[in-house]
Scaffold this motif. Structure first.
Motif, PDB file in Angstrom:
ATOM      1  N   ALA A  81       0.846  -1.201   0.000  1.00 30.03           N
ATOM      2  CA  ALA A  81       0.000   0.000   0.000  1.00 30.03           C
ATOM      3  C   ALA A  81       0.881   1.250   0.000  1.00 30.03           C
ATOM      4  CB  ALA A  81      -0.924   0.014   1.212  1.00 30.03           C
ATOM      5  N   VAL A  82       0.709   2.089  -1.017  1.00 31.81           N
ATOM      6  CA  VAL A  82       1.531   3.286  -1.171  1.00 31.81           C
ATOM      7  C   VAL A  82       1.149   4.332  -0.123  1.00 31.81           C
ATOM      8  CG1 VAL A  82       2.155   5.164  -2.730  1.00 31.81           C
ATOM      9  CG2 VAL A  82       1.851   2.857  -3.619  1.00 31.81           C
ATOM     10  N   ILE A  83       2.153   4.931   0.498  1.00 28.06           N
ATOM     11  CA  ILE A  83       1.933   5.979   1.500  1.00 28.06           C
ATOM     12  C   ILE A  83       2.147   7.351   0.883  1.00 28.06           C
ATOM     13  CG2 ILE A  83       2.670   6.922   3.714  1.00 28.06           C
ATOM     14  CD1 ILE A  83       3.774   4.116   4.339  1.00 28.06           C
ATOM     15  N   ASP A  84       3.267   7.525   0.194  1.00 26.30           N
ATOM     16  CA  ASP A  84       3.638   8.838  -0.323  1.00 26.30           C
ATOM     17  C   ASP A  84       4.598   8.665  -1.493  1.00 26.30           C
ATOM     18  OD1 ASP A  84       3.755  11.589  -0.504  1.00 26.30           O
ATOM     19  OD2 ASP A  84       4.940  11.884   1.311  1.00 26.30           O
ATOM     20  N   ALA A  85       4.687   9.701  -2.309  1.00 20.83           N
ATOM     21  CA  ALA A  85       5.620   9.702  -3.432  1.00 20.83           C
ATOM     22  C   ALA A  85       6.216  11.094  -3.578  1.00 20.83           C
ATOM     23  CB  ALA A  85       4.919   9.294  -4.717  1.00 20.83           C
ATOM     24  N   LEU A  86       7.460  11.139  -3.978  1.00 21.97           N
ATOM     25  CA  LEU A  86       8.149  12.403  -4.223  1.00 21.97           C
ATOM     26  C   LEU A  86       8.830  12.318  -5.586  1.00 21.97           C
ATOM     27  CD1 LEU A  86       9.079  15.190  -3.208  1.00 21.97           C
ATOM     28  CD2 LEU A  86      11.046  14.050  -2.167  1.00 21.97           C
ATOM     29  N   PRO A  87       8.136  12.779  -6.638  1.00 23.57           N
ATOM     30  CA  PRO A  87       8.758  12.731  -7.967  1.00 23.57           C
ATOM     31  C   PRO A  87       9.754  13.874  -8.132  1.00 23.57           C
ATOM     32  CG  PRO A  87       6.565  13.670  -8.123  1.00 23.57           C
ATOM     33  CD  PRO A  87       6.763  13.263  -6.678  1.00 23.57           C
ATOM     34  N   CYS A  88      10.682  13.698  -9.049  1.00 22.39           N
ATOM     35  CA  CYS A  88      11.611  14.770  -9.395  1.00 22.39           C
ATOM     36  C   CYS A  88      10.831  15.938  -9.986  1.00 22.39           C
ATOM     37  CB  CYS A  88      12.626  14.282 -10.428  1.00 22.39           C
ATOM     38  SG  CYS A  88      13.788  13.071  -9.796  1.00 22.39           S
ATOM     39  N   PRO A  89      11.348  17.162  -9.871  1.00 19.20           N
ATOM     40  CA  PRO A  89      10.694  18.286 -10.547  1.00 19.20           C
ATOM     41  C   PRO A  89      10.560  17.990 -12.039  1.00 19.20           C
ATOM     42  CG  PRO A  89      12.423  19.079  -9.075  1.00 19.20           C
ATOM     43  CD  PRO A  89      12.536  17.587  -9.117  1.00 19.20           C
ATOM     44  N   ALA A  90       9.443  18.391 -12.627  1.00 17.98           N
ATOM     45  CA  ALA A  90       9.128  18.028 -14.012  1.00 17.98           C
ATOM     46  C   ALA A  90      10.207  18.450 -15.001  1.00 17.98           C
ATOM     47  CB  ALA A  90       7.789  18.630 -14.408  1.00 17.98           C
ATOM     48  N   THR A  91      10.789  19.619 -14.802  1.00 17.56           N
ATOM     49  CA  THR A  91      11.786  20.110 -15.762  1.00 17.56           C
ATOM     50  C   THR A  91      13.196  19.607 -15.468  1.00 17.56           C
ATOM     51  OG1 THR A  91      12.051  22.122 -14.455  1.00 17.56           O
ATOM     52  CG2 THR A  91      10.487  22.199 -16.288  1.00 17.56           C
ATOM     53  N   GLU A  92      13.399  18.923 -14.337  1.00 16.73           N
ATOM     54  CA  GLU A  92      14.720  18.424 -13.961  1.00 16.73           C
ATOM     55  C   GLU A  92      14.684  16.922 -13.722  1.00 16.73           C
ATOM     56  OE1 GLU A  92      13.489  21.161 -12.193  1.00 16.73           O
ATOM     57  OE2 GLU A  92      14.626  22.633 -13.323  1.00 16.73           O
ATOM     58  N   SER A  93      13.991  16.194 -14.548  1.00 21.53           N
ATOM     59  CA  SER A  93      13.891  14.754 -14.359  1.00 21.53           C
ATOM     60  C   SER A  93      14.722  14.047 -15.416  1.00 21.53           C
ATOM     61  CB  SER A  93      12.428  14.332 -14.456  1.00 21.53           C
ATOM     62  OG  SER A  93      12.279  12.982 -14.131  1.00 21.53           O
ATOM     63  N   PRO A  94      15.473  13.034 -15.100  1.00 21.44           N
ATOM     64  CA  PRO A  94      15.708  12.439 -13.796  1.00 21.44           C
ATOM     65  C   PRO A  94      16.635  13.294 -12.936  1.00 21.44           C
ATOM     66  CG  PRO A  94      17.037  11.324 -15.434  1.00 21.44           C
ATOM     67  CD  PRO A  94      16.205  12.337 -16.168  1.00 21.44           C
ATOM     68  N   CYS A  95      16.394  13.258 -11.627  1.00 19.86           N
ATOM     69  CA  CYS A  95      17.178  14.120 -10.746  1.00 19.86           C
ATOM     70  C   CYS A  95      18.011  13.347  -9.721  1.00 19.86           C
ATOM     71  CB  CYS A  95      16.269  15.123 -10.037  1.00 19.86           C
ATOM     72  SG  CYS A  95      15.134  14.368  -8.883  1.00 19.86           S
ATOM     73  N   ILE A  96      17.868  12.038  -9.673  1.00 24.82           N
ATOM     74  CA  ILE A  96      18.699  11.234  -8.775  1.00 24.82           C
ATOM     75  C   ILE A  96      19.740  10.536  -9.642  1.00 24.82           C
ATOM     76  CG2 ILE A  96      18.749   9.321  -7.138  1.00 24.82           C
ATOM     77  CD1 ILE A  96      15.977  10.186  -6.207  1.00 24.82           C
ATOM     78  N   ALA A  97      21.003  10.815  -9.365  1.00 21.45           N
ATOM     79  CA  ALA A  97      22.093  10.409 -10.252  1.00 21.45           C
ATOM     80  C   ALA A  97      22.319   8.898 -10.279  1.00 21.45           C
ATOM     81  CB  ALA A  97      23.379  11.127  -9.847  1.00 21.45           C
ATOM     82  N   GLU A  98      22.140   8.219  -9.170  1.00 16.80           N
ATOM     83  CA  GLU A  98      22.394   6.781  -9.143  1.00 16.80           C
ATOM     84  C   GLU A  98      21.304   6.059  -9.946  1.00 16.80           C
ATOM     85  OE1 GLU A  98      24.385   8.710  -5.914  1.00 16.80           O
ATOM     86  OE2 GLU A  98      22.256   8.619  -6.291  1.00 16.80           O
ATOM     87  N   GLY A  99      21.708   5.187 -10.806  1.00 12.72           N
ATOM     88  CA  GLY A  99      20.758   4.463 -11.646  1.00 12.72           C
ATOM     89  C   GLY A  99      20.182   3.249 -10.944  1.00 12.72           C
TER      90      GLY A  99
END
Length: 148
Positions: A81-99
């Motif tokens: 069951a999903v609690i929360d989500a934090l997507p990258c900002p739309a214009t800076e996606s992908p924003c987490i460098a580790e693949g």
């Protein structure tokens, strides 16, 4: 007859123009570049939500799994069951460098401990363009720290 001053001299006007030009060239691009601000906000929000989920797992005595991907972070109960989500900002996606997809399980096995999919402290780098800020998630406590 004394000379009354009624305005600016030519030298004063030239100095003001030079100072304004220097500010426009060096400071204005930094102020108007909102990428830095959006990514910094994303990193601070990541820290805050991460700590909140750690507390929630301990309060409810239920495991919570944080899944980190290049496009953001999702938090869910171990049952799915999903609690929360934090997507990258739309214009800076992908924003987490580790693949790839990596996980952090808070209150793993209802022991109060945290387990990472890497088995050790996990590095998370929020980066896009010239901005880069690293974070470290401790494997045993689940605490998240910015790295210098």
């Amino acid at each position: 007859m004394p000379r009354s001053s009624r305005g600016f001299t030519l030298i004063e006007l030239i100095l003001v123009i030079v100072i304004m030009a220097a500010l426009a060239v060096f400071a204005l691009p930094k102020v108007l570049d909102t990428t830095l601000w959006r990514l910094r906000s994303f990193g601070e929000d990541l820290q805050a939500r991460h700590q909140a989920m750690l507390r929630l797992a301990l309060q409810q005595r239920r495991p919570i799994v944080a899944t980190l991907t290049a496009n953001g972070v999702n938090w869910a109960y171990a049952g799915g069951a999903v609690i929360d989500a934090l997507p990258c900002p739309a214009t800076e996606s992908p924003c987490i460098a580790e693949g790839g997809s990596r996980t952090v399980t808070f209150n793993s096995g209802n022991s109060g401990a945290t387990a990472t999919s890497t088995g050790a402290a996990m590095a998370v780098t929020v980066a896009y363009g010239s901005y880069s800020q690293g974070y470290r998630i401790e494997a045993d406590t689940g605490l998240i720290y910015p790295t210098p």
